[in-house]
Design a protein around this motif. Structure first.
Motif: not given
Ligand code: FES
Ligand code: FES
Length: 156
Positions: A36-55
């Protein structure tokens, strides 16, 4: 503090987590999962997306402490051992990766779309991927990859 979390099916503990530390940081720096990547750390880019409880969730916006007792699935958890997930295979085959920074988040988002939408339309694919920014590809190969993975899923 210590955070207990199930990651890619395994119970894990992250120690020395500080208040306000992101789940993304804990995954990358404490649990040895740098996919999982850290590109913006502000919720803007989606590069850090993971499933959390299936979402799907932006792990940079989730405090590590909020993951206590929950289930996380990262891009590392999409493959089945050495066997890539069909979404990953499609990204490779379509050449949907250039620098690769956006790719882990796109894979998780596309994986989720295909799991919950049979035969997604182009509009549905674009809407699903709207929160995942890519600076390199121009998106066409990414769309091709998602179409290919969805079509293959339809056939099985
Ligand atoms: S790093 Fe989380 S949304 Fe950009
Ligand atoms: S491949 Fe470089 S940001 Fe998407």
């Amino acid at each position: 503090m210590r955070v207990n979390v199930t990651v890619n099916g395994e119970p894990r503990q992250a120690d020395d987590v500080w208040e306000g530390e992101s789940l993304l940081y804990a995954l990358r720096e404490r649990l040895g999962l740098p996919g999982s990547k850290n590109a913006c750390e502000q919720g803007e880019c989606g590069s850090c997306t993971v499933y959390l409880d299936g979402q799907p969730a932006c792990s940079c916006l989730v405090a590590a402490g909020q993951a206590e007792g929950r289930e996380v699935r990262t891009v590392e958890g999409l493959a089945d051992g050495e066997r890539l997930d069909p979404v990953q295979e499609a990204f490779v085959e379509c050449g949907a990766v250039q620098c690769g920074f956006c790719t882990p988040g796109l894979l998780v988002t596309a994986h989720d779309l295909i799991a919950r939408t049979a035969d997604p339309s182009d509009a549905e694919i674009r809407e699903a991927l709207a929160g995942n920014l890519c600076r390199c590809t121009g998106y066409e190969t990414i769309l091709d990859a998602v179409r290919l993975a969805a079509a293959r899923k339809e056939r099985v």
